[in-house]
Design a protein around this motif. Structure first.
Motif, PDB file in Angstrom:
ATOM      1  N   ASP A 136       0.862  -1.173   0.000  1.00 57.30           N
ATOM      2  CA  ASP A 136       0.000   0.000   0.000  1.00 57.30           C
ATOM      3  C   ASP A 136       0.909   1.237   0.000  1.00 57.30           C
ATOM      4  N   ARG A 137       0.823   2.031  -1.061  1.00 57.63           N
ATOM      5  CA  ARG A 137       1.736   3.166  -1.185  1.00 57.63           C
ATOM      6  C   ARG A 137       1.483   4.237  -0.126  1.00 57.63           C
ATOM      7  N   ARG A 138       0.349   4.195   0.529  1.00 57.02           N
ATOM      8  CA  ARG A 138       0.125   5.124   1.639  1.00 57.02           C
ATOM      9  C   ARG A 138       1.126   4.841   2.767  1.00 57.02           C
ATOM     10  N   GLY A 139       1.465   3.579   2.954  1.00 54.75           N
ATOM     11  CA  GLY A 139       2.492   3.230   3.922  1.00 54.75           C
ATOM     12  C   GLY A 139       3.858   3.741   3.499  1.00 54.75           C
ATOM     13  N   ILE A 202       2.932   1.227   9.374  1.00 56.69           N
ATOM     14  CA  ILE A 202       3.533   0.079   8.688  1.00 56.69           C
ATOM     15  C   ILE A 202       2.921  -1.248   9.145  1.00 56.69           C
ATOM     16  N   PHE A 203       2.762  -1.406  10.459  1.00 56.03           N
ATOM     17  CA  PHE A 203       2.359  -2.712  10.991  1.00 56.03           C
ATOM     18  C   PHE A 203       0.853  -2.875  11.156  1.00 56.03           C
ATOM     19  N   ILE A 204       0.089  -1.794  11.131  1.00 56.65           N
ATOM     20  CA  ILE A 204      -1.350  -1.903  11.364  1.00 56.65           C
ATOM     21  C   ILE A 204      -2.171  -1.303  10.222  1.00 56.65           C
ATOM     22  N   THR A 205      -2.081   0.019  10.052  1.00 57.17           N
ATOM     23  CA  THR A 205      -3.006   0.724   9.157  1.00 57.17           C
ATOM     24  C   THR A 205      -2.879   0.269   7.711  1.00 57.17           C
ATOM     25  N   TYR A 206      -1.652   0.183   7.199  1.00 55.87           N
ATOM     26  CA  TYR A 206      -1.453  -0.098   5.770  1.00 55.87           C
ATOM     27  C   TYR A 206      -0.760  -1.440   5.540  1.00 55.87           C
ATOM     28  N   ARG A 207      -1.052  -2.396   6.406  1.00 53.17           N
ATOM     29  CA  ARG A 207      -0.417  -3.703   6.281  1.00 53.17           C
ATOM     30  C   ARG A 207      -1.078  -4.566   5.205  1.00 53.17           C
ATOM     31  N   LYS A 208      -2.368  -4.360   4.970  1.00 50.35           N
ATOM     32  CA  LYS A 208      -3.079  -5.189   3.998  1.00 50.35           C
ATOM     33  C   LYS A 208      -2.574  -4.938   2.573  1.00 50.35           C
ATOM     34  N   ASN A 402       3.782   8.838  -7.344  1.00 48.07           N
ATOM     35  CA  ASN A 402       2.779   9.055  -8.396  1.00 48.07           C
ATOM     36  C   ASN A 402       3.400   9.081  -9.783  1.00 48.07           C
ATOM     37  N   ALA A 403       4.606   8.559  -9.920  1.00 44.30           N
ATOM     38  CA  ALA A 403       5.278   8.591 -11.224  1.00 44.30           C
ATOM     39  C   ALA A 403       4.526   7.803 -12.286  1.00 44.30           C
ATOM     40  N   ASP A 404       3.660   6.868 -11.858  1.00 45.39           N
ATOM     41  CA  ASP A 404       2.850   6.126 -12.828  1.00 45.39           C
ATOM     42  C   ASP A 404       1.376   6.509 -12.745  1.00 45.39           C
ATOM     43  N   GLY A 405       1.077   7.600 -12.045  1.00 47.02           N
ATOM     44  CA  GLY A 405      -0.284   8.132 -12.015  1.00 47.02           C
ATOM     45  C   GLY A 405      -1.261   7.364 -11.141  1.00 47.02           C
ATOM     46  N   GLN A 406      -0.768   6.639 -10.126  1.00 47.08           N
ATOM     47  CA  GLN A 406      -1.672   5.832  -9.295  1.00 47.08           C
ATOM     48  C   GLN A 406      -1.609   6.203  -7.813  1.00 47.08           C
ATOM     49  N   HIS A 407      -1.154   7.411  -7.516  1.00 46.18           N
ATOM     50  CA  HIS A 407      -1.036   7.827  -6.121  1.00 46.18           C
ATOM     51  C   HIS A 407      -1.555   9.247  -5.987  1.00 46.18           C
ATOM     52  N   ASP A 408      -2.631   9.421  -5.216  1.00 46.62           N
ATOM     53  CA  ASP A 408      -3.265  10.726  -5.058  1.00 46.62           C
ATOM     54  C   ASP A 408      -2.562  11.535  -3.965  1.00 46.62           C
ATOM     55  N   HIS A 409      -2.229  12.783  -4.266  1.00 46.32           N
ATOM     56  CA  HIS A 409      -1.471  13.608  -3.333  1.00 46.32           C
ATOM     57  C   HIS A 409      -2.217  13.817  -2.013  1.00 46.32           C
ATOM     58  N   ILE A 410      -3.512  14.126  -2.103  1.00 37.37           N
ATOM     59  CA  ILE A 410      -4.261  14.448  -0.886  1.00 37.37           C
ATOM     60  C   ILE A 410      -4.605  13.193  -0.092  1.00 37.37           C
ATOM     61  N   TRP A 411      -5.308  12.248  -0.716  1.00 38.92           N
ATOM     62  CA  TRP A 411      -5.835  11.096   0.018  1.00 38.92           C
ATOM     63  C   TRP A 411      -4.792  10.022   0.289  1.00 38.92           C
ATOM     64  N   ASP A 412      -3.733   9.959  -0.523  1.00 38.01           N
ATOM     65  CA  ASP A 412      -2.730   8.906  -0.342  1.00 38.01           C
ATOM     66  C   ASP A 412      -1.457   9.388   0.345  1.00 38.01           C
ATOM     67  N   THR A 413      -1.235  10.711   0.373  1.00 38.21           N
ATOM     68  CA  THR A 413      -0.067  11.239   1.081  1.00 38.21           C
ATOM     69  C   THR A 413      -0.463  12.149   2.237  1.00 38.21           C
ATOM     70  N   CYS A 414      -1.219  13.211   1.946  1.00 40.57           N
ATOM     71  CA  CYS A 414      -1.499  14.231   2.968  1.00 40.57           C
ATOM     72  C   CYS A 414      -2.347  13.704   4.120  1.00 40.57           C
ATOM     73  N   VAL A 415      -3.447  13.033   3.805  1.00 42.41           N
ATOM     74  CA  VAL A 415      -4.329  12.537   4.874  1.00 42.41           C
ATOM     75  C   VAL A 415      -3.628  11.478   5.726  1.00 42.41           C
ATOM     76  N   PRO A 416      -2.986  10.452   5.132  1.00 45.05           N
ATOM     77  CA  PRO A 416      -2.287   9.459   5.974  1.00 45.05           C
ATOM     78  C   PRO A 416      -1.185  10.067   6.843  1.00 45.05           C
ATOM     79  N   THR A 417      -0.364  10.965   6.282  1.00 43.74           N
ATOM     80  CA  THR A 417       0.728  11.542   7.073  1.00 43.74           C
ATOM     81  C   THR A 417       0.191  12.482   8.154  1.00 43.74           C
ATOM     82  N   PHE A 418      -0.920  13.166   7.873  1.00 45.50           N
ATOM     83  CA  PHE A 418      -1.539  14.023   8.887  1.00 45.50           C
ATOM     84  C   PHE A 418      -1.970  13.182  10.090  1.00 45.50           C
ATOM     85  N   MET A 419      -2.652  12.078   9.812  1.00 44.21           N
ATOM     86  CA  MET A 419      -3.166  11.239  10.897  1.00 44.21           C
ATOM     87  C   MET A 419      -2.041  10.603  11.708  1.00 44.21           C
ATOM     88  N   HIS A 420      -1.032  10.099  11.033  1.00 46.97           N
ATOM     89  CA  HIS A 420      -0.016   9.302  11.727  1.00 46.97           C
ATOM     90  C   HIS A 420       1.073  10.143  12.378  1.00 46.97           C
TER      91      HIS A 420
END
Length: 437
Positions: A136-139, A202-208, A402-420
């Motif tokens: 999971d690239r959010r991890g 790493i071990f809980i939220t985005y382990r799946k 996001n070099a291949d266009g499959q990673h959203d800046h807000i929902w896949d980077t900003c929101v996860p890093t804000f929470m964690h």
């Protein structure tokens, strides 16, 4: 308070980002909101926005040149060889991969202080490895942002030495003395909060497992046709020397654009970048990093509008009135104000001088020690660096993932890093401030 231009503008920015409005347009709209609510005309607001963009011109140019350098290295196949070696080293363990990624990012802040320069070079070729591991690239975003942020908070070397020096200088300017060499020991408490956030990610939220398509990355270009090989060639040597020269020149001169330019010229001399393929390489660099560079420019202008609005001082002063005599309430409010300010300005280093002017006298009134004050000022400045759409601690990871266009800046980077990271920083920052007071 509810009509404060900074507060309203940052809320507008967060809402528009969560609604997936383009980040560049979001920042510009938020700047207009801040300017108009401050009594500026549209023309004056745009003048402040454009005038303030120069504050990140060095960073923007660095991004584009680093993008071109990354494309050139990718085209030789050197990064692909490295990615295959990493894949063999981690085997089938996505957890080890993410920990290694976090470790590399940490080194970019202290051991070899190149900040985000390694991301466009190293991360895109590793996307295929991540896909094989079903990571999971959010991890991965959390791992990278941890390495870009935690070291300067808690380690007294590289960018950490600079950050902690700024804290000590601004405490002294406002009437409180502290030994700069002791700050890191106090900042270990909020640093532990960030470490906890990383481990949870790493071990809980985005382990799946998460499935991504195998798509070509933005670096792919016709200039690379026939050049990629597993055998070490003169082009590989040129690519390696170019990368090392880029980092070496940056460390020697303090100029990342100059380092990237020297690296590109060396690669051209070694034919790692074919003379006829220079246009393709530069265009590839712009495709990879150009949008991020423009976001940094506009974000700098947005920070200028916020500073000119005078709203930051009003928020800080109002927070001082709300505290009463409670150390706990004071610590929490100061950290929340820091979160708001840094989310808007997008720079932790630049936030400290703004907030220290009020925080230090307030801490002295509440009886908070210099150690506790250093924690509050440092954490308040760092808060928001993770999670802010305009911060290089989030823009950098997105540029690679996001070099291949499959990673959203807000929902896949900003929101996860804000929470964690921001939530643990508030909790551990409060605990540390009270513990040392």
């Amino acid at each position: 308070m509810l009509t404060n231009p900074v507060l309203v503008s940052v809320l507008v920015m967060c809402i528009l980002c969560l609604l997936k409005v383009n980040v560049l347009l979001t920042i510009m709209i938020s700047a207009l909101v801040a300017g108009l609510m401050s009594g500026f005309t549209l023309g004056d607001t745009m003048n402040h926005l454009v005038g303030g963009m120069g504050g990140q011109s060095n960073t923007a140019l660095s991004y584009v040149l680093l993008g071109a350098l990354a494309v050139g290295i990718y085209q030789t196949g050197l990064a692909t060889i490295l990615a295959r070696k990493v894949e063999k080293m981690v085997g089938k363990s996505g957890t080890i991969f993410l920990l290694i990624l976090a470790g590399i990012a940490c080194c970019s802040q202290n051991i070899v202080p190149i900040h985000i320069a390694f991301i466009p070079i190293l991360v895109p070729p590793l996307l295929a490895v991540m896909n094989d591991l079903k990571l999971d690239r959010r991890g991965a975003a959390c791992a990278l942002t941890f390495g870009l942020k935690a070291p300067y908070i808690a380690i007294p070397a590289g960018f950490g030495l600079i950050f902690q020096g700024i804290i000590a200088d601004n405490l002294k300017l406002n009437g409180m003395t502290i030994d700069p060499s002791s700050i890191w020991s106090y900042m270990l408490v909020p640093g532990a909060g960030m470490l906890m956030g990383l481990l949870i990610a790493i071990f809980i939220t985005y382990r799946k497992p998460r499935i991504y398509e195998d798509r070509p990355v933005a670096m792919d270009s016709s200039a690379s046709d026939g050049m990629v090989t597993d055998h070490f060639t003169m082009q590989h040597l040129g690519a390696g020397l170019g990368a090392l020269s880029a980092f070496g020149v940056q460390l020697a001169t303090g100029s990342l654009p100059l380092g990237a330019l020297v690296g590109l010229l060396i690669m051209i001399c070694f034919k790692a970048i074919p003379f006829k393929g220079m246009d393709d390489t530069m265009n590839g660099g712009i495709r990879l990093m150009g949008f991020i560079a423009f976001v940094m420019l506009v974000a700098s202008g947005y920070g200028s509008v916020i500073r000119e609005s005078g709203g930051v001082a009003v928020i800080v002063a109002a927070s001082a009135e709300l505290v009463g005599g409670s150390k706990l309430a004071g610590a929490i409010i100061m950290l929340l104000v820091g979160l708001l300010v840094t989310m808007g300005i997008g720079t932790s280093f630049g936030t400290i001088p703004i907030i220290a002017t009020i925080y230090v006298p307030l801490c002295m009134t509440l009886g908070i020690s210099p150690a506790g004050t250093a924690i509050l000022v440092g954490v308040a400045g760092a808060l928001g660096d993770a999670g802010s759409p305009a911060s290089d601690s989030t823009l950098g990871p997105t540029s690679g993932l996001n070099a291949d266009g499959q990673h959203d800046h807000i929902w896949d980077t900003c929101v996860p890093t804000f929470m964690h990271y921001n939530i643990p920083l508030i909790i551990f920052g409060t605990i540390g401030a009270l513990m040392y007071s």
